[in-house]
Design an enzyme around this catalytic site. Structure first.
Site, PDB file in Angstrom:
ATOM      1  CE  LYS A  79      -4.541   0.701   0.181  1.00  0.00           C
ATOM      2  NZ  LYS A  79      -5.571  -0.117  -0.484  1.00  0.00           N
ATOM      3  N   GLY A 178     -20.293   6.218   4.533  1.00  0.00           N
ATOM      4  CA  GLY A 178     -19.326   6.571   3.496  1.00  0.00           C
ATOM      5  C   GLY A 178     -19.922   6.467   2.117  1.00  0.00           C
ATOM      6  N   GLY A 180     -18.495   7.524  -0.922  1.00  0.00           N
ATOM      7  CA  GLY A 180     -17.554   7.734  -2.011  1.00  0.00           C
ATOM      8  C   GLY A 180     -17.960   6.870  -3.186  1.00  0.00           C
ATOM      9  CB  VAL A 182     -16.719   1.641  -2.729  1.00  0.00           C
ATOM     10  CG1 VAL A 182     -17.295   0.338  -2.181  1.00  0.00           C
ATOM     11  CG2 VAL A 182     -15.463   1.351  -3.528  1.00  0.00           C
TER      12      VAL A 182
END
Length: 348
Positions: A79, A178, A180, A182
């Site tokens: 990452k 969330g 966003g 996705v």
């Protein structure tokens, strides 16, 4: 550009990348290459400190090792993170970071993550070939978000089957944290399946727009952790499931897209004690990396490969739930033990 190698025993390689002249500070963490080159996205967000950014890179890269292994991909875990406001990122920062990726000589492949876009990946690709999630090209996979959401949606149905006795989500209350890429794609799939949505995000305008579109109930960013629902789908930042938040949950199951949802390994057991069925995040949200893998591995028939791997993820999640039930333990514990066995076997 200054690149420093940090001596962190839990990881194979950790680099600190810095260029003060362009306001760049970031980290590349390679957790494991036992199964293949490390793969995992590049994210950019406003971290409170370098320690916070490094911790995120370390946790996320380890999570990618488990995610890639659980999905049956011949890839290790890595990452990368850049500190800063993603809306203010510059080409100079991205191109410099791409050159830092090159120094790892293919042991780490990057892709889109929080704060990044397919166009950003295309810019990186002008300086490094070790990038996937491109909008154009022979094996371009583009934005992985729709595939990630698809995998989570299928995992939600498996979770519902094991928790409620039916995979049908019609009428089920699902709290999504969330919104966003996705989270929004997931809301669309859930809405079309007849689920009743409760949604939260730190951007009020985004919440209002999607609430109107889906007829959803709005909850505050912190309130979403305490609303009454059938399933909680965390799709924002990680480490949100901790001793304090778990005690306040009013849901029967959890399945979402956020990485590293458990603050500590013990939090999986806490959920189990409360009777909350937890779908291990690195299993449920593997769709994005499966999509990206088609580029890294040069898969010609991308759609068929994605379909095959997503179907395998569903079977794996089902087996994890069944084994956890038979052992009377957390699915998180079972999932980790399965991947640890795979990594041990490969190292032997």
């Amino acid at each position: 550009m200054q690149i420093s190698r940090l001596p962190i025993s839990s990881h194979e390689t950790v680099l600190r990348v810095c260029d003060d002249t362009i306001g760049l500070t970031g980290f590349i963490a390679v957790h494991s290459t036992k199964l293949g080159p490390a793969a995992g996205g590049l994210r950019m967000r406003r971290y409170t400190s370098e320690d916070a950014a490094l911790t995120d890179a370390l946790r996320l890269s380890e999570g990618m090792t488990y995610k890639n292994a659980a999905a049956g991909l011949p890839l290790g875990g890595g990452k990368a993170v850049i500190m800063g406001d993603a809306t203010q990122k510059t080409s100079a920062q991205l191109l410099t970071f791409a050159r830092a990726i090159n120094t790892l000589e293919g042991t780490y492949w990057t892709a889109e993550d929080m704060g990044m876009s397919p166009d950003d990946m295309a810019l990186l690709a002008t300086e490094t070939k070790f990038v996937a999630g491109l909008p154009k090209g022979p094996h371009a996979s583009g934005d992985p978000s729709p595939i990630t959401a698809r995998g989570i949606f299928q995992s939600l149905k498996i979770t519902a089957q094991h928790r409620f006795g039916s995979a049908d989500l019609k009428g089920r209350k699902v709290a999504v944290q969330g919104l966003g890429h996705v989270g929004t794609y997931l809301c669309d799939l859930l809405h079309n399946a007849g689920a009743k949505l409760i949604i939260a995000d730190i951007e009020p305008k985004r919440v209002a727009k999607l609430a109107k579109k889906y007829g959803a109930t709005i909850a505050g960013p912190n309130e979403i952790l305490t609303v009454e629902a059938d399933i909680f789908a965390p799709c924002a930042i990680g480490a949100i499931l901790n001793e304090d938040s778990i005690a306040k949950l009013r849901v029967a199951a959890i399945c979402g897209g956020a990485n590293n949802q458990l603050a500590t390994p013990e939090d999986g057991a806490r959920l189990h004690v409360r009777g909350i069925l937890y779908a291990p995040d690195f299993v449920a949200n593997a769709g994005g990396i499966i999509n990206v893998a088609t580029e890294v591995l040069g898969i010609a028939d991308r759609a068929a490969y994605v379909d095959e791997k997503l179907a395998a993820v569903e079977l794996t999640l089902g087996r994890i739930f069944e084994r956890a039930a038979s052992l009377d333990c957390s699915p998180a514990e079972v999932a980790v033990s399965i991947v640890d066995e795979m990594l041990t076997d490969r190292a032997a």
